[in-house]
Scaffold this motif. Sequence first.
Motif, PDB file in Angstrom:
ATOM      1  N   SER A 159       6.590  -2.117   6.591  1.00  0.00           N
ATOM      2  CA  SER A 159       6.051  -0.906   6.868  1.00  0.00           C
ATOM      3  C   SER A 159       6.805   0.284   7.145  1.00  0.00           C
ATOM      4  O   SER A 159       6.754   1.326   6.928  1.00  0.00           O
ATOM      5  CB  SER A 159       4.628  -1.042   7.703  1.00  0.00           C
ATOM      6  OG  SER A 159       5.252  -1.494   8.805  1.00  0.00           O
ATOM      7  N   LEU A 200       0.896   4.482  -2.772  1.00  0.00           N
ATOM      8  CA  LEU A 200       0.534   5.533  -2.474  1.00  0.00           C
ATOM      9  C   LEU A 200       1.936   6.837  -2.886  1.00  0.00           C
ATOM     10  O   LEU A 200       1.733   7.632  -3.185  1.00  0.00           O
ATOM     11  CB  LEU A 200       0.227   5.732  -1.107  1.00  0.00           C
ATOM     12  CG  LEU A 200      -0.910   5.450  -0.673  1.00  0.00           C
ATOM     13  CD1 LEU A 200      -1.213   5.334   0.892  1.00  0.00           C
ATOM     14  CD2 LEU A 200      -2.093   5.713  -1.366  1.00  0.00           C
ATOM     15  N   VAL A 230       0.603  -1.309  -0.014  1.00  0.00           N
ATOM     16  CA  VAL A 230      -0.022   0.034  -0.058  1.00  0.00           C
ATOM     17  C   VAL A 230       1.077   1.398   0.034  1.00  0.00           C
ATOM     18  O   VAL A 230       0.543   2.278  -0.843  1.00  0.00           O
ATOM     19  CB  VAL A 230      -0.895   0.151   1.232  1.00  0.00           C
ATOM     20  CG1 VAL A 230      -1.737   1.326   1.399  1.00  0.00           C
ATOM     21  CG2 VAL A 230      -2.026  -1.099   1.015  1.00  0.00           C
ATOM     22  N   SER A 231       1.767   1.172   0.869  1.00  0.00           N
ATOM     23  CA  SER A 231       2.706   2.342   0.988  1.00  0.00           C
ATOM     24  C   SER A 231       3.567   2.778  -0.524  1.00  0.00           C
ATOM     25  O   SER A 231       3.454   3.725  -0.791  1.00  0.00           O
ATOM     26  CB  SER A 231       4.012   2.085   2.000  1.00  0.00           C
ATOM     27  OG  SER A 231       4.124   2.921   2.907  1.00  0.00           O
TER      28      SER A 231
END
Length: 142
Positions: free
Chosen positions: A78, A24, A20-21
């Motif tokens: 993360s 984005l 996800v990081s």
Amino acid sequence: EVPTGRSMFLIGTSVIFGMVSSGLIGLTALEIGWEAIARFGAPVAVPALITIALAAAGLAANVINTLILRRYRDDSLSLKGAFLHALTDAMGSVGIIVSGLLVYFFQWAWMDAAIGALIAALILHTAWSLARTSWRALQAKP
């Protein structure tokens, strides 16, 4: 040692956050790149001194964040994503400061677009690297 259900959940969550990081961060790079391309065609007057001051403040904050996150970047994807985000933001701030100085002293308005394109490429490279690492970790799951 065989991973337990809880540790597998935490590892999987870290991989998902890494993906996800990276997504984005990649979208941010594309937006910056798009804006840079638009500014090549229609340069925008940039308030150089304000830009330099804000970029310097951003640089200070991102250097602190990078130094804090550096020791934890290998703990999870993360945290690696957060570290890379702070690092690329810091490098982007340096680029903005250089661009602001060149605009201020030489009135090179095109430099804003050029530095923006370089920052976008740097951020996109970082996003791709994180996505690739996350994908490999996902493929290695039992």
